[in-house]
Write a protein that holds these residues in place. Sequence first.
Motif, PDB file in Angstrom:
ATOM      1  N   GLY A 232       0.751  -1.367  -0.195  1.00  0.00           N
ATOM      2  CA  GLY A 232      -0.103  -0.324   0.015  1.00  0.00           C
ATOM      3  C   GLY A 232       0.535   1.183   0.377  1.00  0.00           C
ATOM      4  N   LEU A 233       0.487   2.356  -0.153  1.00  0.00           N
ATOM      5  CA  LEU A 233       0.948   3.994  -0.031  1.00  0.00           C
ATOM      6  C   LEU A 233      -0.457   4.441   0.918  1.00  0.00           C
ATOM      7  N   PHE A 234       0.409   5.617   1.280  1.00  0.00           N
ATOM      8  CA  PHE A 234       0.348   6.700   2.354  1.00  0.00           C
ATOM      9  C   PHE A 234      -0.146   7.992   1.766  1.00  0.00           C
ATOM     10  N   TYR A 235      -1.257   8.291   1.559  1.00  0.00           N
ATOM     11  CA  TYR A 235      -1.476   9.337   1.260  1.00  0.00           C
ATOM     12  C   TYR A 235      -2.133  10.798   1.788  1.00  0.00           C
ATOM     13  N   ARG A 236      -2.643  11.483   0.679  1.00  0.00           N
ATOM     14  CA  ARG A 236      -2.911  12.805   1.483  1.00  0.00           C
ATOM     15  C   ARG A 236      -4.391  13.000   0.363  1.00  0.00           C
ATOM     16  N   MET A 258       2.332   9.775  -1.343  1.00  0.00           N
ATOM     17  CA  MET A 258       3.635  10.470  -0.875  1.00  0.00           C
ATOM     18  C   MET A 258       4.414   9.491  -1.912  1.00  0.00           C
ATOM     19  N   ARG A 259       5.481  10.218  -1.856  1.00  0.00           N
ATOM     20  CA  ARG A 259       6.556   9.963  -2.349  1.00  0.00           C
ATOM     21  C   ARG A 259       8.056  10.809  -1.646  1.00  0.00           C
ATOM     22  N   TRP A 281       4.737  14.793  -2.255  1.00  0.00           N
ATOM     23  CA  TRP A 281       3.131  14.338  -2.599  1.00  0.00           C
ATOM     24  C   TRP A 281       2.498  14.937  -4.521  1.00  0.00           C
ATOM     25  N   VAL A 282       3.060  13.609  -4.965  1.00  0.00           N
ATOM     26  CA  VAL A 282       2.119  13.191  -6.330  1.00  0.00           C
ATOM     27  C   VAL A 282       1.055  12.637  -7.049  1.00  0.00           C
ATOM     28  N   PRO A 283       0.539  13.576  -7.615  1.00  0.00           N
ATOM     29  CA  PRO A 283      -1.263  13.888  -7.750  1.00  0.00           C
ATOM     30  C   PRO A 283      -1.246  11.849  -8.684  1.00  0.00           C
TER      31      PRO A 283
END
Length: 453
Positions: A232-236, A258-259, A281-283
């Motif tokens: 998984g990824l961590f998002y905002r 998040m990158r 932070w990447v769209p």
Amino acid sequence: MSATRRQILSRTGASVAGIAFTGALSELFAGSAAAAGRRGGYGPLVPDPAGLLDLPAGFRYKVLSRQGEPLRSGEGLVPSNPDGMGAFAGRRGRVHLVRNHENRVTGKIGVPTVPGLTYDPAGKGGCTALELDGRNNVLGERVAIAGTAVNCAGGPTPWRTWLTCEETEDKAGTNGYTKDHGFIFEVDGADPHRTGAVPLTAMGRFQHEAIAIDPASGIVYETEDAFERPFGLFYRFLPNRPLGGTGSLRAGGALEAMRVPGVADLSVVQEAGTRFEGVEWVPVPDPLAAETPIRLQDFGPRGITHAQKLEGCYWGGRAVYFVSSFARVKDGSGATHFGQVWKYEPHRRRLTLVVVFGPDTDIQLPGESPDNICLAPSGGLMVCEDGDGAQHVFGVSERGEVYALARGRQNIGTTEAPEWGEFAGVTFSPDRETMYVNCYTPGTTFAVTGPWC
């Protein structure tokens, strides 16, 4: 099989368990009420004559609800698999407790379908809401949302609603579902019909676990507990109407992932205190994941940062904290660990590995695989254990001491091969005098009171 450290702890009633922690535990407690934190726990656990829940002397529990019993609303039976949970202040000293039910399509007591509160009639997950008076007497119990799927965790909003998260990516036509799943839904425990059953689609469709909201900016942080590599990824989520109150998240916004430059997999970071500056932070190309799960989408030649078992998430001070319960090379992670807590500071664009859980060699020690977590009134953490053997709610002091606060005694195995259900959904009442927690199997919701400070 030889006795493990965990079994020895449970047999002796020891109050403090030895465990390998590295890192600055005080980092975890930003914003907690007590500066010094509790030391040494509350004493040994006392065996419960009723065989439900062992607690230290001076603590008491009340069973609020059990699966299979009638809901007080008359809508059906109390559903199975209670998981994440939030407690909110109501009028006249009352508390509204919103409880997830992590049900899939078969095998358990589903959340009853209710007109106006049902998303997909084929979904068996959802939330129930309990209304409690100041003495934790149950005044009401009803369906808060139905027809969702695998409602695992979530988190509270600053306007006292609950965001319930679906931990699945099943689409319409899969497992009998009539609608796509993998969304977040807003639930008002005091008035569920005010929020209804509307997916917050702009917040992404993926295997959601938990959320935390920055109370200053309104940005929502989201964890993804994906079961297969890539993890998984961590998002905002940047809302179009930040902090706009109930229903405002329906106005949409932008989802980003998040990158961490140069880090493709957080599991390879092993040393507590390691910091990364300039987090990006990447769209997200397609938040609805119409064709491809988000974690598999093209984030450009520099890629994106993954992590196994991203679970608990909470806001403290000026930072968001999130948990990676474990990582295993055999599952496809870049390295093995027994639990991490990460801290992201938005104002500095800095990510720090705050604490590494667990021993280097003995995974049976308490503290391995932290799951649901919350801040405790004593200035520490409460951690729900999700592993093998005896199941506990552990406290963690700022000094790194781990102590057993509760042990589940409901045997779901046999006399010869006992088993116990995990704990989930630990949270505290608004006045911080009651701890609420679920036993996942058999589904039981407890209210625990005692000398917390």
